[in-house]
Design a protein around this motif. Structure first.
Motif: not given
Length: 201
Positions: A28, A38, A64, A83
């Protein structure tokens, strides 16, 4: 169930979730510090084995991503690429799925090897004088409705309505209306859920 047994189960659930969060915390933090990484972090998280791996994946994506439901299970090898994918409640993603830019509705169930792409035309290729790798690309959000089942190794390029069933190996190249049962490559609707008659293809 007695109150003490219920309290004991609630404590165990909270303890396991807290432990999974602590294990997910390094991943995270990596994303918080460098959001552009990511995808790389999601690669690592996808390979964490055993039941604790599923819990860590859940806590990682919950922290996230801006929209991630309750009761979500993400199995080994499955990766969410963006994300801002939105995940509903009680979603179960089978092993080795790849999820592009999508909204995943409540009670979605996928088998192994499912791919949900970010639209049907993610890469330009029409200019024969320019290498394909230099022609650019674009993504489009795909919506998967509620109460949908997607079979093994299916590829979904377009939005899918509520209540659909997509057969193993199907390639969805056109939007599917609600409660369709679709099979084949390209996927064809063969009937509607709740009805017995088959649609000619």
């Amino acid at each position: 169930m007695t109150k003490s047994r219920h309290d004991n189960r609630s404590f165990k659930h909270a303890y396991r979730r807290a432990l999974a969060y602590l294990c997910a915390l390094p991943f995270i933090l990596m994303v918080k510090l460098k959001p552009r990484n990511f995808g790389d972090v999601a690669d690592m998280v996808s390979l964490l084995p055993m039941p604790i791996g599923k819990k860590i994946r859940g806590e990682f994506y919950r922290s996230a991503m801006p929209s991630f439901g309750e009761g979500v299970t993400i199995h080994l090898g499955t990766k969410i690429n963006y994300r801002d994918v939105r995940v509903g409640d009680n979603v179960s993603l089978g092993r080795y799925n790849t999820i592009g830019l999508a909204d995943l509705g409540d009670n979605l169930l996928t088998a192994s090897g499912v791919v949900i792409l970010s639209g049907r035309h993610t890469h330009s290729f029409d200019d024969v004088d320019t290498p394909i790798g230099e022609q650019g690309h674009g993504v489009r959000r795909v919506t998967i409705g509620r109460d949908v089942w997607i079979g093994t190794n299916a590829i979904v390029m377009e939005s899918v309505g509520d209540g659909c069933v997509i057969g193993a190996g199907a390639v969805v190249t056109k939007p599917l209306p609600p409660y369709s049962v679709a099979v084949g490559n390209p996927a064809r609707v063969i009937r509607q859920r709740g009805k017995t008659e088959t649609i000619p293809v």
